[in-house]
Design an enzyme around this catalytic site. Structure first.
Site, PDB file in Angstrom:
ATOM      1  N   ARG A  63       0.936  -1.645   0.125  1.00  0.00           N
ATOM      2  CA  ARG A  63       0.009  -0.451  -0.404  1.00  0.00           C
ATOM      3  C   ARG A  63       1.180   1.490  -0.240  1.00  0.00           C
ATOM      4  O   ARG A  63       0.427   2.166  -0.717  1.00  0.00           O
ATOM      5  CB  ARG A  63      -0.789  -0.007   0.928  1.00  0.00           C
ATOM      6  CG  ARG A  63      -2.071   1.342   1.109  1.00  0.00           C
ATOM      7  CD  ARG A  63      -3.153   0.989   2.478  1.00  0.00           C
ATOM      8  NE  ARG A  63      -3.924   1.694   2.134  1.00  0.00           N
ATOM      9  CZ  ARG A  63      -4.327   3.033   3.504  1.00  0.00           C
ATOM     10  NH1 ARG A  63      -3.933   2.251   4.514  1.00  0.00           N
ATOM     11  NH2 ARG A  63      -4.861   3.567   3.404  1.00  0.00           N
ATOM     12  N   HIS A  67       0.035   4.849  -2.555  1.00  0.00           N
ATOM     13  CA  HIS A  67       0.261   5.404  -1.655  1.00  0.00           C
ATOM     14  C   HIS A  67       1.352   7.168  -2.213  1.00  0.00           C
ATOM     15  O   HIS A  67       1.034   8.049  -2.502  1.00  0.00           O
ATOM     16  CB  HIS A  67      -0.193   5.958  -0.525  1.00  0.00           C
ATOM     17  CG  HIS A  67      -1.509   5.329  -0.593  1.00  0.00           C
ATOM     18  ND1 HIS A  67      -2.587   6.303   0.047  1.00  0.00           N
ATOM     19  CD2 HIS A  67      -2.314   4.055  -0.728  1.00  0.00           C
ATOM     20  CE1 HIS A  67      -3.271   5.426   0.828  1.00  0.00           C
ATOM     21  NE2 HIS A  67      -3.469   4.228  -0.234  1.00  0.00           N
ATOM     22  N   ASN A  95      -3.876   8.679   4.328  1.00  0.00           N
ATOM     23  CA  ASN A  95      -3.368   8.379   4.359  1.00  0.00           C
ATOM     24  C   ASN A  95      -2.286   7.775   6.542  1.00  0.00           C
ATOM     25  O   ASN A  95      -2.119   7.247   6.990  1.00  0.00           O
ATOM     26  CB  ASN A  95      -1.675   8.962   4.207  1.00  0.00           C
ATOM     27  CG  ASN A  95      -1.635   8.797   3.347  1.00  0.00           C
ATOM     28  OD1 ASN A  95      -1.818   8.176   2.894  1.00  0.00           O
ATOM     29  ND2 ASN A  95      -1.028   9.615   1.998  1.00  0.00           N
ATOM     30  N   HIS A 194      -6.250  -5.855  -3.045  1.00  0.00           N
ATOM     31  CA  HIS A 194      -7.381  -6.275  -1.089  1.00  0.00           C
ATOM     32  C   HIS A 194      -7.600  -7.291  -1.089  1.00  0.00           C
ATOM     33  O   HIS A 194      -8.533  -7.513   0.018  1.00  0.00           O
ATOM     34  CB  HIS A 194      -8.193  -5.382  -1.798  1.00  0.00           C
ATOM     35  CG  HIS A 194      -8.065  -4.097  -1.723  1.00  0.00           C
ATOM     36  ND1 HIS A 194      -8.997  -2.344  -2.082  1.00  0.00           N
ATOM     37  CD2 HIS A 194      -7.250  -3.193  -1.367  1.00  0.00           C
ATOM     38  CE1 HIS A 194      -8.758  -1.645  -2.072  1.00  0.00           C
ATOM     39  NE2 HIS A 194      -7.472  -1.392  -1.403  1.00  0.00           N
TER      40      HIS A 194
END
Length: 319
Positions: A63, A67, A95, A194
């Site tokens: 992740r 990001h 975040n 996911h």
């Protein structure tokens, strides 16, 4: 004279085109073969050690790469702490109290620096750690292109606007990925990340209490974990079947209306992306192959190369 001017203009356009092509081609899988041949081995061993202590860490490291790339490109800006001159991205809405794994990145960087001082960028560490995390959790491997350099600033505002929110509808999701040069196919493939990891109650509360496109037993079960008030930080797996194994159960869950996030279930809700979700739900190898392509595409979003940026000694701050 006019002919000569026209020729020079044409040559200029050709030069600009070639320069752009060369810039995009600067990333290479062999970038550190001579300057730091131990880099990939060090990153892999540190990642594996971290995941052996906590399986969830694999999803957290993956992740971080996502990001990072969605804010000003894959430049390691997500790792920068706040300074008097700028507010970093760590406290932005998508975040704050959510991203983790910074300490693992610190360990990787420290280990790499001990072998090859100021050679390997933090941005490249994120890209390789993402791959090694997926592999450690039973997923596919892929060739990571290397040579990114690190940003010397971050963008709090862009982190708030450009990272896709879990509340987005399908059209907004497609638009958010398209803005970064990623196709709808890339988006659906990357959503398969996911299949590992967990989400906070605050990101899925509205879905489990208010939406009709959800399995009733699933929503009732999740409501026990995520009350209407309080419990914002309570966690639930994004894939309830195998949350620590990189497989295609995420897509199978969507077929049964058991997507945890609103944005997840939007991929299978009677729209244009249903067929690709079906394909991945019934064909694991196709998902793994397409995911490998999509994450390489994501890793190519606006990298700093050449003399742009820097190679940070400490990933949390500029040199």
């Amino acid at each position: 004279m006019a002919s000569k001017l026209s020729l020079n203009t044409s040559e200029l356009f050709i030069f600009i085109f070639l320069a752009a092509a060369l810039a995009s081609a600067e990333l290479s899988p062999t970038f550190y073969d001579n300057s730091c041949p131990s880099a990939l081995r060090i990153i892999q061993s540190t990642v594996r050690a971290a995941i052996s202590k906590e399986r969830r860490m694999g999803a957290s490291l993956l992740r971080l790469h996502f990001h990072d790339c969605f804010v000003n490109g894959c430049d390691g800006s997500i790792l920068l702490d706040d300074t008097p001159s700028f507010t970093g991205e760590k406290t932005a809405g998508p975040n704050n109290n959510s991203l983790r794994g910074f300490d693992v990145v610190d360990s990787i960087k420290s280990n790499v620096e001990a072998s090859c001082p100021q050679v390997v960028s933090c941005a490249d560490i994120l890209a390789v750690a993402a791959r090694d995390s997926v592999v450690a959790l039973g997923g596919p491997s892929w060739t990571v292109l290397l040579g990114r350099r690190d940003a010397t600033t971050a963008s709090f505002s862009q982190a708030n606007t450009d990272i896709p929110a879990p509340t987005l509808d399908l059209s907004a999701l497609i638009s958010a990925f398209s803005k970064k040069g990623l196709s709808t196919k890339d988006m659906i493939s990357l959503a398969g990340a996911h299949t590992i990891g967990q989400a906070r109650c605050t990101t899925f509360r509205s879905r489990i209490y208010n939406e009709s496109n959800i399995n009733t037993s699933f929503s009732s079960f999740q409501q026990n974990k995520c009350p209407l008030s309080n419990g914002d930080d309570n966690l639930s797996p994004l894939d309830e079947i195998s949350p620590n194994y990189f497989d295609n159960f995420y897509y199978k869950n969507l077929l049964n209306k058991r997507g945890l996030l609103h944005s997840d279930q939007q991929l299978y809700s009677g729209g244009s992306t249903d067929s690709q979700v079906l394909s991945y739900a019934y064909n694991l190898s196709k998902f793994l192959s397409d995911f490998s392509v999509a994450i390489v595409n994501m890793g190519n979003i606006s990298p700093l190369t050449g003399t742009d940026g820097e190679i940070r000694i400490n990933c949390r701050r500029t040199n």
